[in-house]
Enzyme design. Structure first.
Site, PDB file in Angstrom:
ATOM      1  N   ASP A   8      -7.357  24.411  15.438  1.00 41.82           N
ATOM      2  CA  ASP A   8      -7.189  23.011  15.816  1.00 41.82           C
ATOM      3  C   ASP A   8      -5.719  22.613  15.654  1.00 41.82           C
ATOM      4  O   ASP A   8      -4.955  23.287  14.934  1.00 41.82           O
ATOM      5  CB  ASP A   8      -8.087  22.156  14.911  1.00 41.82           C
ATOM      6  N   ASP A  10      -4.150  18.729  15.527  1.00 44.23           N
ATOM      7  CA  ASP A  10      -3.875  17.561  14.686  1.00 44.23           C
ATOM      8  C   ASP A  10      -4.643  17.633  13.374  1.00 44.23           C
ATOM      9  O   ASP A  10      -5.867  17.810  13.360  1.00 44.23           O
ATOM     10  CB  ASP A  10      -4.232  16.288  15.442  1.00 44.23           C
ATOM     11  N   THR A  42      -8.227  22.244  20.861  1.00 49.18           N
ATOM     12  CA  THR A  42      -7.785  20.888  20.546  1.00 49.18           C
ATOM     13  C   THR A  42      -8.524  19.825  21.348  1.00 49.18           C
ATOM     14  O   THR A  42      -9.013  20.088  22.456  1.00 49.18           O
ATOM     15  CB  THR A  42      -6.268  20.763  20.797  1.00 49.18           C
ATOM     16  N   LYS A 195     -16.033  22.284  21.314  1.00 50.46           N
ATOM     17  CA  LYS A 195     -15.139  23.392  20.967  1.00 50.46           C
ATOM     18  C   LYS A 195     -15.934  24.671  20.732  1.00 50.46           C
ATOM     19  O   LYS A 195     -15.534  25.758  21.161  1.00 50.46           O
ATOM     20  CB  LYS A 195     -14.320  23.039  19.729  1.00 50.46           C
ATOM     21  N   ASP A 218     -10.287  20.643  10.734  1.00 47.56           N
ATOM     22  CA  ASP A 218     -10.273  19.612   9.684  1.00 47.56           C
ATOM     23  C   ASP A 218     -11.206  18.436   9.941  1.00 47.56           C
ATOM     24  O   ASP A 218     -11.416  17.617   9.049  1.00 47.56           O
ATOM     25  CB  ASP A 218      -8.853  19.060   9.516  1.00 47.56           C
ATOM     26  N   ASN A 221     -14.812  17.018  15.180  1.00 48.62           N
ATOM     27  CA  ASN A 221     -14.762  17.696  16.468  1.00 48.62           C
ATOM     28  C   ASN A 221     -14.504  19.194  16.330  1.00 48.62           C
ATOM     29  O   ASN A 221     -14.593  19.936  17.317  1.00 48.62           O
ATOM     30  CB  ASN A 221     -13.707  17.058  17.387  1.00 48.62           C
TER      31      ASN A 221
END
Length: 274
Positions: A8, A10, A42, A195, A218, A221
């Site tokens: 990922d 962000d 992402t 994802k 984190d 998603n």
């Protein structure tokens, strides 16, 4: 043996300032030298990723990116799309009306940019525009019928999103794949897009088994890809629910947790070789 690492951006690969550390850029090249694929997974749209792809030297042949939270799978150059799934206009209208009932504004993400029919731009729509370096396009509602919508995003203050989630979960769980991506964003995608599902599509395309995949994330998603991967790693700054689902918890993105995890992977691979 790990053959692919899904990461990922962000809150994970990027530090709190939205940047890549020098260390992680170097370590990623070391991982790639071991014939391990690095795949960016992402929620961001593909068109915002070019600078990061270039910094990570992933713009070569046979590299892949999962964008729009799994709604699009493409090569890292953006030349070939292997999978894409858009939200239907009818389903978009359902989310729009839900947002109106909940007092939340909306915008949509498409490969052509960020769109809304709201004449007054919400501050969180503006934030998404800045984050992805793309202008906001105001259109008539009916015009969205002809635009491929990869994500519908309800936006608002954290407290408003917190209050909305119980109603969303009780009424909409079976019609959309939906999740919170940031405190101010709640996203709706087609049921076929996440994802995890799109990572599975990619691994099947490459002949890689799920137990040969390591995933690092984190937030909500990221949960589907963490559940798919043979080894799942939650960031130190991850939500507690994500940490509970992961096999391991690494350092935070402020402490370069991805770099820490990749170095551990390299050390384990070298130990096996020796």
């Amino acid at each position: 043996m790990i053959k692919l690492v899904a990461i990922d951006l962000d809150g994970t690969l990027l530090n709190p300032q939205g940047e890549l550390s020098t260390s992680v850029k170097q370590t990623i090249q070391s991982v790639r030298q071991e014939k391990i694929k690095i795949v960016l997974c992402t929620g961001r749209p593909f068109y915002s990723l070019a600078p990061l792809i270039k910094q990570l030297q992933l713009h070569k042949e046979d590299e892949y990116v999962i964008s729009f939270n799994g709604a699009v799978l493409s090569d890292a150059r953006g030349e070939t799309v292997f999978f894409e799934q858009a939200v239907s206009y009818e389903n978009f209208l359902q989310v729009l009306y839900l947002g109106q009932q909940l007092g939340l504004n909306y915008h949509v993400q498409s490969k052509e940019g960020i769109f809304t029919s709201s004449l007054v731009i919400d501050q969180y729509t503006a934030y998404d525009s800045i984050l992805n370096r793309v202008p906001i396009k105001i259109v008539k509602l009916d015009e969205l019928r002809h635009i491929p919508i990869y994500k519908v995003m309800l936006v608002g203050e954290k407290e408003r999103i917190d209050a909305a989630i119980p109603q969303i979960l009780s009424n909409w769980s079976k019609q959309f794949n939906h999740m919170r991506s940031l405190d101010c964003f709640y996203e709706f995608l087609p049921l076929q897009a996440s994802k995890g599902q799109t990572l599975q599509r990619l691994t099947e395309q490459l002949g890689i088994q799920s137990n040969e995949v390591l995933a690092i994330g984190d937030n909500e998603n990221d949960l589907s890809m963490l559940q798919f991967a043979g080894i799942s790693v939650a960031m130190g700054n991850a939500a507690q629910t994500i940490k509970q689902q992961a096999d391991y918890v690494t350092k935070s993105n402020e402490e370069d947790g991805v770099n820490h995890s990749l170095l551990q992977l390299l050390n384990e691979k070298r130990r096996i070789k020796s």
